[in-house]
Design a protein around this motif. Structure first.
Motif: not given
Ligand code: HEC
Length: 219
Positions: A149-151, A167-169, A175-180, A126-129, A155-157
């Motif tokens: 940061i993406a909404s 897989n994104t999570i 620019t979004m880091g991995p949470y695996g 939530s701090m990002c999204h 619709t695409r999502l």
């Molecule tokens: C540090 C900030 C940050 C955090 C925390 C974060 N995200 Fe993201 N997220 C981003 C950004 C920036 C993008 C856009 C990435 C890009 O350029 O495509 C993104 C993109 C996405 C997308 C879209 C991917 C796509 O196919 O385009 C999804 C789904 C998503 N985040 C889910 C999550 C979920 C669920 C979490 C929590 C586990 C999370 N994010 C945590 C920054 C963050």
């Protein structure tokens, strides 16, 4: 003349000490002008000490310590730092095969798991999204300028297969880091569940709520 000899002597001594024994090997203990930390009082593994009651230098981890290799990492080796992804396991990869993401949530969808998903989403996403998933979390303002940061409500999502969002999570994206390695595999599916709920909430109308439940909305 005497001065000359003195200088001459010191010069020879200097040249000898600097260059004289280069490459020579010696079994003697080196002269330690500055011993620094060559020898220090420290605990060695399997050593003995009177400091602890059980006389051991290495102690059991403190109760509640989180292990580096968790039980889960033993079951799902891809989570362990030195193991690669298991491509074919839908639960851990969200993929049906190397190219195709699957649709469907492989853990039980319950009220309880949805609430856990919400909790984890609030902590990790939530701090990002943003709490509503609109991409406007606290770091998306003028001060932190994290503006890619993406909404999650676009619709695409909404149309993306569950496996791809999972897989994104797990692995992050651009620019979004991995949470695996931070969120357990079942919990990542629960986050996805909650993301789906947010998307549903953002795109539905009062007509989607069964008449008998409308009272619960407090409208
Ligand atoms: C540090 C900030 C940050 C955090 C925390 C974060 N995200 Fe993201 N997220 C981003 C950004 C920036 C993008 C856009 C990435 C890009 O350029 O495509 C993104 C993109 C996405 C997308 C879209 C991917 C796509 O196919 O385009 C999804 C789904 C998503 N985040 C889910 C999550 C979920 C669920 C979490 C929590 C586990 C999370 N994010 C945590 C920054 C963050």
């Amino acid at each position: 003349m005497r001065q000359f000899f003195i200088i001459y002597f010191f010069l020879v001594a200097l040249i000898l000490t600097v260059f004289g024994f280069r490459g020579c090997k010696s079994d003697n203990t080196p002269i330690e002008v500055f011993p620094d930390m060559d020898r220090q009082a420290k605990f060695h593994e399997q050593g003995k000490t009177s400091f602890f009651d059980n006389k051991r230098m290495d102690q059991e981890p403190v109760a509640g310590t989180v292990p580096f290799v968790t039980e889960e990492q033993k079951v799902y080796p891809h989570l362990s730092p030195d193991n690669r992804f298991r491509e074919n396991d839908y639960l851990v990869s969200g993929r049906l095969d190397a190219e195709t993401f699957g649709d469907g949530i492989p853990v039980e969808v319950t009220w309880e798991s949805m609430k856990q998903g919400q909790e984890i989403f609030k902590i990790y996403c939530s701090m990002c999204h943003g709490e509503s998933g609109n991409g406007k979390g606290v770091v998306a303002n003028e001060r932190y300028e994290y503006n890619t940061i993406a909404s999650l409500l676009q619709t695409r999502l909404i149309d993306l297969p569950d496996g791809e969002i999972f897989n994104t999570i797990t692995n992050g994206k651009n620019t979004m880091g991995p949470y695996g390695t931070k969120i357990r595999v079942e919990d990542r599916w629960k986050v996805l569940m909650y993301v789906r709920a947010l998307q549903r909430a953002a795109t539905s109308s009062i007509d989607d709520v069964p008449a008998e439940n409308r009272g619960e909305l407090g409208l």
